[in-house]
Design a protein around this motif. Structure first.
Motif, PDB file in Angstrom:
ATOM      1  N   GLU A 128      -4.746  -6.351   6.267  1.00  0.00           N
ATOM      2  CA  GLU A 128      -5.476  -6.623   5.025  1.00  0.00           C
ATOM      3  C   GLU A 128      -5.784  -8.113   4.894  1.00  0.00           C
ATOM      4  OE1 GLU A 128      -5.195  -5.571   0.235  1.00  0.00           O
ATOM      5  OE2 GLU A 128      -3.596  -4.939   1.613  1.00  0.00           O
ATOM      6  N   ILE A 129      -4.848  -8.953   5.303  1.00  0.00           N
ATOM      7  CA  ILE A 129      -5.092 -10.400   5.267  1.00  0.00           C
ATOM      8  C   ILE A 129      -6.251 -10.767   6.187  1.00  0.00           C
ATOM      9  CG2 ILE A 129      -4.125 -12.636   5.930  1.00  0.00           C
ATOM     10  CD1 ILE A 129      -3.142 -11.664   3.234  1.00  0.00           C
ATOM     11  N   VAL A 130      -6.289 -10.167   7.378  1.00  0.00           N
ATOM     12  CA  VAL A 130      -7.380 -10.473   8.309  1.00  0.00           C
ATOM     13  C   VAL A 130      -8.707  -9.938   7.770  1.00  0.00           C
ATOM     14  CG1 VAL A 130      -8.275 -10.048  10.638  1.00  0.00           C
ATOM     15  CG2 VAL A 130      -5.884 -10.682  10.319  1.00  0.00           C
ATOM     16  N   ASP A 131      -8.689  -8.799   7.087  1.00  0.00           N
ATOM     17  CA  ASP A 131      -9.906  -8.311   6.428  1.00  0.00           C
ATOM     18  C   ASP A 131     -10.443  -9.369   5.468  1.00  0.00           C
ATOM     19  OD1 ASP A 131      -9.838  -5.849   7.694  1.00  0.00           O
ATOM     20  OD2 ASP A 131      -8.841  -4.819   6.037  1.00  0.00           O
ATOM     21  N   MET A 132      -9.555  -9.956   4.678  1.00  0.00           N
ATOM     22  CA  MET A 132      -9.956 -10.959   3.696  1.00  0.00           C
ATOM     23  C   MET A 132     -10.435 -12.240   4.386  1.00  0.00           C
ATOM     24  SD  MET A 132      -6.868 -10.421   0.934  1.00  0.00           S
ATOM     25  CE  MET A 132      -7.589 -11.462  -0.336  1.00  0.00           C
ATOM     26  N   LEU A 133      -9.793 -12.571   5.484  1.00  0.00           N
ATOM     27  CA  LEU A 133     -10.183 -13.758   6.242  1.00  0.00           C
ATOM     28  C   LEU A 133     -11.570 -13.583   6.833  1.00  0.00           C
ATOM     29  CD1 LEU A 133      -9.032 -16.523   7.333  1.00  0.00           C
ATOM     30  CD2 LEU A 133      -8.314 -15.235   9.362  1.00  0.00           C
ATOM     31  N   GLU A 134     -11.813 -12.438   7.447  1.00  0.00           N
ATOM     32  CA  GLU A 134     -13.121 -12.157   8.041  1.00  0.00           C
ATOM     33  C   GLU A 134     -14.220 -12.129   6.976  1.00  0.00           C
ATOM     34  OE1 GLU A 134     -12.231  -9.458  11.974  1.00  0.00           O
ATOM     35  OE2 GLU A 134     -12.142  -8.464  10.031  1.00  0.00           O
ATOM     36  N   GLY A 135     -13.866 -11.632   5.789  1.00  0.00           N
ATOM     37  CA  GLY A 135     -14.844 -11.524   4.716  1.00  0.00           C
ATOM     38  C   GLY A 135     -15.039 -12.784   3.902  1.00  0.00           C
ATOM     39  N   GLY A 136     -14.282 -13.843   4.234  1.00  0.00           N
ATOM     40  CA  GLY A 136     -14.426 -15.098   3.516  1.00  0.00           C
ATOM     41  C   GLY A 136     -13.720 -15.135   2.175  1.00  0.00           C
ATOM     42  N   GLN A 137     -12.876 -14.136   1.871  1.00  0.00           N
ATOM     43  CA  GLN A 137     -12.137 -14.125   0.607  1.00  0.00           C
ATOM     44  C   GLN A 137     -10.967 -15.091   0.624  1.00  0.00           C
ATOM     45  OE1 GLN A 137     -12.179  -9.668   1.242  1.00  0.00           O
ATOM     46  NE2 GLN A 137     -11.855  -9.744  -0.967  1.00  0.00           N
ATOM     47  N   VAL A 138     -10.474 -15.420   1.819  1.00  0.00           N
ATOM     48  CA  VAL A 138      -9.474 -16.482   1.974  1.00  0.00           C
ATOM     49  C   VAL A 138      -9.957 -17.435   3.052  1.00  0.00           C
ATOM     50  CG1 VAL A 138      -7.568 -14.988   1.229  1.00  0.00           C
ATOM     51  CG2 VAL A 138      -8.063 -15.219   3.668  1.00  0.00           C
ATOM     52  N   HIS A 139      -9.535 -18.679   2.932  1.00  0.00           N
ATOM     53  CA  HIS A 139      -9.969 -19.718   3.871  1.00  0.00           C
ATOM     54  C   HIS A 139      -8.936 -20.001   4.953  1.00  0.00           C
ATOM     55  CE1 HIS A 139     -12.036 -21.118  -0.033  1.00  0.00           C
ATOM     56  NE2 HIS A 139     -12.909 -20.415   0.675  1.00  0.00           N
ATOM     57  N   VAL A 140      -7.686 -19.899   4.570  1.00  0.00           N
ATOM     58  CA  VAL A 140      -6.558 -20.169   5.471  1.00  0.00           C
ATOM     59  C   VAL A 140      -5.622 -18.979   5.365  1.00  0.00           C
ATOM     60  CG1 VAL A 140      -4.538 -21.653   5.821  1.00  0.00           C
ATOM     61  CG2 VAL A 140      -6.740 -22.677   5.232  1.00  0.00           C
ATOM     62  N   ALA A 141      -5.027 -18.554   6.477  1.00  0.00           N
ATOM     63  CA  ALA A 141      -4.183 -17.360   6.433  1.00  0.00           C
ATOM     64  C   ALA A 141      -2.997 -17.485   7.377  1.00  0.00           C
ATOM     65  CB  ALA A 141      -4.994 -16.117   6.792  1.00  0.00           C
ATOM     66  N   LEU A 142      -1.938 -16.769   7.030  1.00  0.00           N
ATOM     67  CA  LEU A 142      -0.771 -16.630   7.902  1.00  0.00           C
ATOM     68  C   LEU A 142      -0.440 -15.144   7.961  1.00  0.00           C
ATOM     69  CD1 LEU A 142       2.332 -18.814   8.258  1.00  0.00           C
ATOM     70  CD2 LEU A 142       2.644 -16.360   7.883  1.00  0.00           C
ATOM     71  N   PHE A 143      -0.300 -14.622   9.178  1.00  0.00           N
ATOM     72  CA  PHE A 143      -0.062 -13.194   9.345  1.00  0.00           C
ATOM     73  C   PHE A 143       0.606 -12.932  10.682  1.00  0.00           C
ATOM     74  CE2 PHE A 143      -4.344 -14.301  10.636  1.00  0.00           C
ATOM     75  CZ  PHE A 143      -4.457 -13.762  11.899  1.00  0.00           C
ATOM     76  N   GLU A 144       1.130 -11.727  10.834  1.00  0.00           N
ATOM     77  CA  GLU A 144       1.772 -11.310  12.074  1.00  0.00           C
ATOM     78  C   GLU A 144       0.795 -10.518  12.932  1.00  0.00           C
ATOM     79  OE1 GLU A 144       5.054  -8.936  10.840  1.00  0.00           O
ATOM     80  OE2 GLU A 144       6.304 -10.655  10.279  1.00  0.00           O
ATOM     81  N   PHE A 145       1.097 -10.462  14.231  1.00  0.00           N
ATOM     82  CA  PHE A 145       0.332  -9.590  15.121  1.00  0.00           C
ATOM     83  C   PHE A 145       0.448  -8.161  14.617  1.00  0.00           C
ATOM     84  CE2 PHE A 145       0.076  -6.564  18.572  1.00  0.00           C
ATOM     85  CZ  PHE A 145      -1.136  -6.921  19.162  1.00  0.00           C
TER      86      PHE A 145
END
Length: 316
Positions: A128-145
């Protein structure tokens, strides 16, 4: 005579982040022989070997770390130069997205040093974090594989591996195994397990594989994404995998798993068209400093950390 090109610097950076020429080639859209040829070209140009091949993957040599540092600076500067999209308002808020982590507040505090207006979005799953990152909803992210991550389109995103973190196990303080310093995963074959809901388990395939390697299928009895509920269930006799910096207390103990069979890559990502464009190296430094702040919560993890620099080669 060949000259050093930006693609060569990207190759070096990606190999370091992935810890593998094969995975780096997949991420860059190249064949492994093509990427290996690029690496050999760089090594000829700089006059030495950039990576040691170990059983844990590709680890930068002393020369490799120097080249890697320069490569990141050059690529970050180039990203800043190329980030001229009018829609990118560099004076706007910096939106940070992440999964639940123990060092969240410390990381937000560090990011405020880059942008006074930091806003955070926490979600239960890395996908879900990567979805938001790809969509420009977040600018910086931290997530697990997570399963399926390699199929994601991360164009326009600076992605760096923060650490490869071993999973520990959480047990009740009254569990017969609680007195051991190290627990064999096979000893937990008959236990009731607590996990997040299945859609939030990023490396579900890996979790089942390591249990299968230990000779059993885990009995996933309870599903919750709420930490205090999970700790209560463990205190009552269940078991669960635990983040390495987790702390013993409140009726549970955190123990090392023999052989560290379950390892998870944690990533830091920065959009190139965001208020943090050109500052990916600084974002990574904030994440690294925040991660360091929780190492001593689990003394056994601190010992493992000090003994395994290959798990965090980019920390200084």
């Amino acid at each position: 005579m060949p000259e050093l090109e930006l693609r060569h610097l990207r190759a070096v950076r990606t190999i370091a982040e992935e810890g593998s020429v094969t995975r780096a080639a997949t991420r860059l859209g190249l064949t492994q022989p093509a990427l290996s040829a690029q690496l050999r070209t760089v090594e000829r140009l700089v006059g030495g070997q950039l990576f040691d091949r170990t059983r844990n993957g590709c680890v930068p040599t002393d020369l490799g770390r120097r080249v890697l540092g320069t490569a990141r600076l050059v690529l970050d500067e180039m990203a800043q130069l190329m980030s001229t999209t009018p829609a990118a308002d560099r004076r706007g808020p910096l939106i940070f997205g992440c999964i639940p982590i123990l060092y969240f507040a410390r990381l937000v505090e560090g990011l405020r040093g880059l942008n006074a207006d930091v806003r955070a979005e926490v979600r239960p799953s890395s996908a879900e974090i990567v979805d938001m990152l790809e969509g420009g909803q977040v600018h910086v992210a931290l997530f697990e594989f997570f399963d399926g991550m390699h199929a994601r389109d991360l164009a326009g995103i600076e992605l760096r591996k923060l650490v490869t973190e071993p999973a520990f196990v959480a047990l009740s303080e009254t569990d017969p195994l609680a007195g051991l310093e190290e627990v064999d995963l096979a000893q937990l074959a008959d236990r009731d397990w607590v996990t997040p809901p299945k859609q939030h388990i990023g490396s579900r395939t890996q979790m089942f594989q390591v249990c299968a390697d230990a000779g059993f299928v885990p009995r996933l009895t309870h599903h919750t994404g709420e930490a205090s509920m999970a700790r209560g269930l463990v205190a009552g006799g269940c078991v669960s995998f635990a983040a390495a910096p987790s702390r013993t207390g409140e009726g549970i103990v955190i123990r090392r798993l023999r052989g560290m069979p379950l390892m998870t890559d944690i990533f830091v990502a920065t959009r190139r068209d965001s208020p943090a464009a050109g500052r990916a190296h600084e974002v990574f430094a904030c994440a690294a400093e925040a991660y360091r702040s929780v190492l001593d919560r689990n003394p056994e993890y601190r010992k493992w950390w000090d003994a395994h620099p290959e798990a965090h080669p980019e920390f200084t």
